[in-house]
Design an enzyme around this catalytic site. Structure first.
Site, PDB file in Angstrom:
ATOM      1  N   LYS A   1      26.474  36.023  29.843  1.00 56.24           N
ATOM      2  CA  LYS A   1      27.702  36.151  29.045  1.00 56.24           C
ATOM      3  C   LYS A   1      27.477  36.949  27.761  1.00 56.24           C
ATOM      4  O   LYS A   1      28.439  37.401  27.142  1.00 56.24           O
ATOM      5  CB  LYS A   1      28.275  34.766  28.705  1.00 56.24           C
ATOM      6  CG  LYS A   1      29.014  34.101  29.869  1.00 56.24           C
ATOM      7  CD  LYS A   1      29.649  32.790  29.416  1.00 56.24           C
ATOM      8  CE  LYS A   1      30.391  32.093  30.551  1.00 56.24           C
ATOM      9  NZ  LYS A   1      30.870  30.746  30.129  1.00 56.24           N
TER      10      LYS A   1
ATOM     11  N   HIS B   1      28.898  38.261  34.736  1.00 51.94           N
ATOM     12  CA  HIS B   1      27.901  37.555  33.922  1.00 51.94           C
ATOM     13  C   HIS B   1      26.757  37.035  34.795  1.00 51.94           C
ATOM     14  O   HIS B   1      25.635  36.883  34.328  1.00 51.94           O
ATOM     15  CB  HIS B   1      28.533  36.443  33.072  1.00 51.94           C
ATOM     16  CG  HIS B   1      28.849  35.168  33.797  1.00 51.94           C
ATOM     17  ND1 HIS B   1      29.979  34.997  34.567  1.00 51.94           N
ATOM     18  CD2 HIS B   1      28.182  33.986  33.869  1.00 51.94           C
ATOM     19  CE1 HIS B   1      29.998  33.765  35.063  1.00 51.94           C
ATOM     20  NE2 HIS B   1      28.917  33.132  34.668  1.00 51.94           N
TER      21      HIS B   1
END
Ligand code: C2E
Ligand code: SIN
Ligand code: SIN
Ligand code: FE
Length: 384
Positions: free
Chosen positions: A233, A258
């Site tokens: 992330k 991510h």
């Protein structure tokens, strides 16, 4: 037993002790092992090992309390233990409660009644004091000078094993701390309570893994690797990650990356732990029925570690508030997990999750905001 037999028996015990303690490199296990052996050899009710922490000048000892463990801390110079560490001289006390130096606080904490104490310093090969060895309550009679000699001998055998284990722990603990900080960095943007979420994931995953009968090393890898599952992330733009509303399909496509970013950050790592972390980061959004991302893996194509973390992650994500959604009631989150068994989740993992659900609730109730996943830091509860 005559005297000669008794000596031979003791010698045998000492040899066995030396052999046992040099094999164990896990500090807590080593300390437990030593304590148990020493209790037997000296026919005492209890053996406590206090280690000196240079940074605080305190002696600490881990003790069992209830179902868990807690740490007892004694300042250098204080109490029997503190005095032995300070002076380097052994103490043999026949009646603890009539000794002015004795501090009954520890008895109160561990619910024990100390009668007699034999305490000797724990010295390393250079002669530096690294802690104190204490045996309590000789089962018959009093501790005598022979016991004192044996305890000193045991303590010198134990000291080098303890130092080795400490060295080993420092290395892996600083590695773990680095990893943990990296994980916090990755998540601090979208979650203010990152530390709590990561600790939950870590502990839930470890509980599930244990309940599934995985071996200890694997459980520990999962425990320490799982906080890194969302490290990718870091590469997701604020506009998406922090959007306080439902993502568009396009934004969600970006968000899904991510997992790929995480795998990229962690792959090619040498350490076993980071290899596990890589598998988890890559595959924690795969679904058991093959409808997940990024690779639509199915069943056992999904690494077991990722199947476990997936349940822990979704359960805790549901229970926590997010910028894009309020928190759910744990009971509702539990039902969701069960509903998704065989769809999103491996049914065996869900079964394990249900088995240990009461323990999960215990972890969730723990309020301590200082708690972290780093061993040795989460148990820094000071008794006095
Ligand atoms: P996250 O917030 O840590 O959520 C992890 C996973 O928990 C989600 O993976 C999803 O499987 C589950 N989950 C969380 N909240 C809910 C919910 O309200 N309902 C249901 N059914 N499941 C939920 P997913 O969906 O692959 O999302 C991955 C990450 O993408 C999320 O991590 C979050 O950071 C982000 N995300 C997902 N949807 C949104 C959204 O609508 N808005 C924003 N800003 N971010 C989102
Ligand atoms: C003390 O050091 O005074 C306490 C000894 C003990 O009970 O461990
Ligand atoms: C989505 O459909 O955007 C993901 C579901 C969720 O996390 O709420
Ligand atoms: Fe994720």
């Amino acid at each position: 037993m005559n005297r000669a037999e008794e000596l031979e028996n003791r010698l045998g015990q000492l040899v066995k002790f030396g052999g046992l303690v040099t094999k164990e490199t896990n500090l807590n296990k080593l300390l437990e092992l030593i304590a148990k052996q020493v209790e037997e050899i000296l026919t005492a009710e209890r053996c406590s090992i206090f280690l000196l922490e240079a940074s605080t000048n305190e002696l600490w000892s881990e003790v069992a309390r209830g179902i868990g463990h807690t740490e007892i801390r004694v300042p250098l110079g204080s109490g029997i233990v503190g005095q032995v560490a300070l002076t380097g001289n052994p103490l043999n006390i026949s009646d603890a409660y009539s000794n002015e130096k004795f501090n009954p606080e520890i008895d109160r904490i561990i619910r024990f009644k100390t009668r007699s104490i034999l305490a000797v310093p724990l010295k390393n090969v250079n002669g530096n004091i690294i802690g104190v060895f204490e045996v309590l309550n000789k089962k018959q009679g009093q501790f005598n000078s022979e016991d004192e000699g044996i305890l000193q001998l045991l303590s010198s055998l134990a000291a080098s094993a303890i130092e080795n284990a400490q060295l080993y722990e420092t290395i892996s603990q600083s590695q773990l701390e680095t990893i943990y900080r990296l994980a916090i960095t990755a998540e601090y943007r979208d979650q203010h309570d990152t530390a709590i979420h990561l600790r939950h994931i870590s502990e839930y995953s470890a509980l599930i893994a244990t309940s599934m009968g995985l071996e200890e090393k694997q459980v520990e890898n999962i425990r320490y690797a799982s906080p890194l599952h969302d490290i990718g992330k870091v590469a997701i733009a604020d506009a998406i990650l922090l959007k306080p509303a439902k993502l568009t399909a396009e934004e969600f496509e970006e968000m899904k990356k991510h997992t790929l970013y995480g795998a990229k950050i962690l792959c090619n790592a040498q350490s076993n732990l980071l290899q596990v972390a890589c598998k988890i980061a890559a595959s924690h959004h795969e679904k058991f029925d093959g409808t997940g991302y990024p690779n639509k893996l199915k069943y056992t194509q999904i690494p077991l570690e990722a199947r476990i973390v997936s349940v822990a992650d979704v359960f805790d994500a549901l229970c926590m508030p997010r910028v894009y959604k309020p928190s759910w009631d744990p009971e509702k989150a539990r039902e969701y997990i069960v509903q998704e068994s065989s769809k999103s989740f491996d049914p065996e993992v869900v079964n394990a999750f249900i088995r240990i659900y009461p323990q999960i609730m215990e972890v969730q109730k723990q309020p301590d905001p200082r708690s972290t996943i780093i061993p040795g830091i989460h148990k820094n509860l000071k008794s006095y």
